[in-house]
Design an enzyme around this catalytic site. Sequence first.
Site, PDB file in Angstrom:
ATOM      1  N   ASP A 198      -1.736   6.580   6.209  1.00 57.47           N
ATOM      2  CA  ASP A 198      -2.800   5.725   5.701  1.00 57.47           C
ATOM      3  C   ASP A 198      -3.071   4.678   6.788  1.00 57.47           C
ATOM      4  O   ASP A 198      -2.249   3.806   7.032  1.00 57.47           O
ATOM      5  CB  ASP A 198      -2.331   5.060   4.398  1.00 57.47           C
ATOM      6  CG  ASP A 198      -3.327   4.029   3.875  1.00 57.47           C
ATOM      7  OD1 ASP A 198      -4.412   3.869   4.468  1.00 57.47           O
ATOM      8  OD2 ASP A 198      -3.008   3.392   2.852  1.00 57.47           O
ATOM      9  N   TRP A 245       0.831  -1.214   0.000  1.00 57.67           N
ATOM     10  CA  TRP A 245       0.000   0.000   0.000  1.00 57.67           C
ATOM     11  C   TRP A 245       0.854   1.247   0.000  1.00 57.67           C
ATOM     12  O   TRP A 245       0.577   2.204  -0.733  1.00 57.67           O
ATOM     13  CB  TRP A 245      -0.983  -0.024   1.162  1.00 57.67           C
ATOM     14  CG  TRP A 245      -2.070  -1.021   0.906  1.00 57.67           C
ATOM     15  CD1 TRP A 245      -2.287  -2.180   1.581  1.00 57.67           C
ATOM     16  CD2 TRP A 245      -3.047  -0.982  -0.160  1.00 57.67           C
ATOM     17  NE1 TRP A 245      -3.345  -2.858   1.016  1.00 57.67           N
ATOM     18  CE2 TRP A 245      -3.836  -2.154  -0.038  1.00 57.67           C
ATOM     19  CE3 TRP A 245      -3.331  -0.090  -1.186  1.00 57.67           C
ATOM     20  CZ2 TRP A 245      -4.894  -2.443  -0.909  1.00 57.67           C
ATOM     21  CZ3 TRP A 245      -4.387  -0.375  -2.061  1.00 57.67           C
ATOM     22  CH2 TRP A 245      -5.149  -1.536  -1.910  1.00 57.67           C
ATOM     23  N   LYS A 263     -12.541  -1.723   6.008  1.00 54.39           N
ATOM     24  CA  LYS A 263     -11.870  -2.654   6.910  1.00 54.39           C
ATOM     25  C   LYS A 263     -12.451  -2.535   8.322  1.00 54.39           C
ATOM     26  O   LYS A 263     -12.958  -3.501   8.849  1.00 54.39           O
ATOM     27  CB  LYS A 263     -10.361  -2.404   6.949  1.00 54.39           C
ATOM     28  CG  LYS A 263      -9.595  -3.028   5.780  1.00 54.39           C
ATOM     29  CD  LYS A 263      -9.481  -2.150   4.582  1.00 54.39           C
ATOM     30  CE  LYS A 263      -8.800  -2.852   3.419  1.00 54.39           C
ATOM     31  NZ  LYS A 263      -8.123  -1.916   2.543  1.00 54.39           N
TER      32      LYS A 263
HETATM   33  C1  LIG Z   1      -7.497  -1.407   1.508  1.00 52.15           C
HETATM   34  C2  LIG Z   1      -6.414  -0.434   1.626  1.00 52.15           C
HETATM   35  C3  LIG Z   1      -6.302   0.651   0.734  1.00 52.15           C
HETATM   36  C4  LIG Z   1      -7.204   0.837  -0.448  1.00 52.15           C
HETATM   37  O1  LIG Z   1      -8.459   1.256  -0.089  1.00 52.15           O
HETATM   38  P1  LIG Z   1      -9.538   1.635  -1.229  1.00 52.15           P
HETATM   39  O2  LIG Z   1     -10.678   2.124  -0.403  1.00 52.15           O
HETATM   40  O3  LIG Z   1      -9.836   0.374  -1.990  1.00 52.15           O
HETATM   41  O4  LIG Z   1      -8.951   2.662  -2.085  1.00 52.15           O
HETATM   42  C5  LIG Z   1      -5.273   1.549   0.951  1.00 52.15           C
HETATM   43  N1  LIG Z   1      -4.416   1.394   1.959  1.00 52.15           N
HETATM   44  C6  LIG Z   1      -4.491   0.365   2.827  1.00 52.15           C
HETATM   45  C7  LIG Z   1      -3.508   0.260   3.943  1.00 52.15           C
HETATM   46  C8  LIG Z   1      -5.500  -0.578   2.677  1.00 52.15           C
HETATM   47  O5  LIG Z   1      -5.568  -1.604   3.540  1.00 52.15           O
END
Ligand SMILES: *Cc1c(COP(=O)(O)O)cnc(C)c1O
Length: 358
Positions: free
Chosen positions: A170, A102, A194
Amino acid sequence: MARVYNFNAGPAALPLPVLEKAQAEMTEFAGSGMSVMELSHRSKDFQGIIDGAEANVRKLMGVSDDYAVLFLQGGASLQFATIPMNFRREGKTADYVDSGSWASKAIKEAKLSGATNVAWSGKEENYIRMPKASELKLTPDAEYLHICSNETIGGIRWPSFPENETLIADMSSEIMSRVVDMNQFAMVYAGAQKNLGPSGLALVIIRRDLIERTPETTPIFFRYKTHADEGSLYNTPNTWGIYILKLVTDWVDSLGGIAGIQKINEKKADTLYGVIDGSDFWRCPVAKEDRSIMNVVWRLPSEELEEQFVNESKKAGMIGLKGHRSVGGCRASIYNAVGQDAIDALVAFMKAFEAKNG
Ligand SMILES: *Cc1c(COP(=O)(O)O)cnc(C)c1O
């Protein structure tokens, strides 16, 4: 009813009480005569929902008035693109830590639009650990430092965070899973699917001084300021997603807030890592001190056994244990909504599998 044990990485398990509440209110929300999906986003009823969601985020995460709380579309991935567009001014550099899949996606976006310094990369070591703060090669006067606090695919997380004036994280796969001091960050963001609700919604928490930095040339929709000024109602937001996020955060609050859920999460993770560490049959490839308590990854003695394990676990009602296609192995995503009962079922299954195949 036959709900499975859901270890999916995202979209992922939601708390059953939340689904039941949404079901009960599905055709008529709170005397409005319609469902949440049918409400105007400018209505009093919806304003109540979004205000409640924001109040919950502020209370649970300890977010002060120095920060704006935004509910945006495009998931976490859109933020990968809009962060450099908003905060890296002409001729300046942004620092990034490359801790896995990511983080490197965020870096790819940042490189497209300007100077990007990779302050540390775990790539050569196959992303098995997070760096120490002292290992970071930071740019003097960088516009910000971007990290991914928990790598969903690699199964590692920062135990504590590097000190930085403009730290951006993030937190998609671990938001609200452990107590974090929000004042360490200039911005935190997370895709909702999540730990917070359905996909198609991102929670963005951003220090107000940063919002003012955005260059005039940035498209209006892509400016965080646009959404902050309009209370996330510049255009029609994901109203249903915000509603579910409100219910999920009510549920977190009912469990004693983030401190309460952190205790539950640590016990879950300890149970699972305990079994993995307890035998040579299983092997966790990542550094102990950086292990995620949300995404637990492990290997078996062979890829054949891994495939067999995943197939048999599915038949036993456990879904989502296959590791990400880019790394293989096994992974259990054990987000807030995955209970100790799911972990207990999983470890019982693992012990029986080892007894038969070990
Ligand atoms: C799932 C995830 C993303 C992507 O999320 P989207 O909503 O599909 O854009 C980005 N960063 C991390 C750490 C993730 O687990």
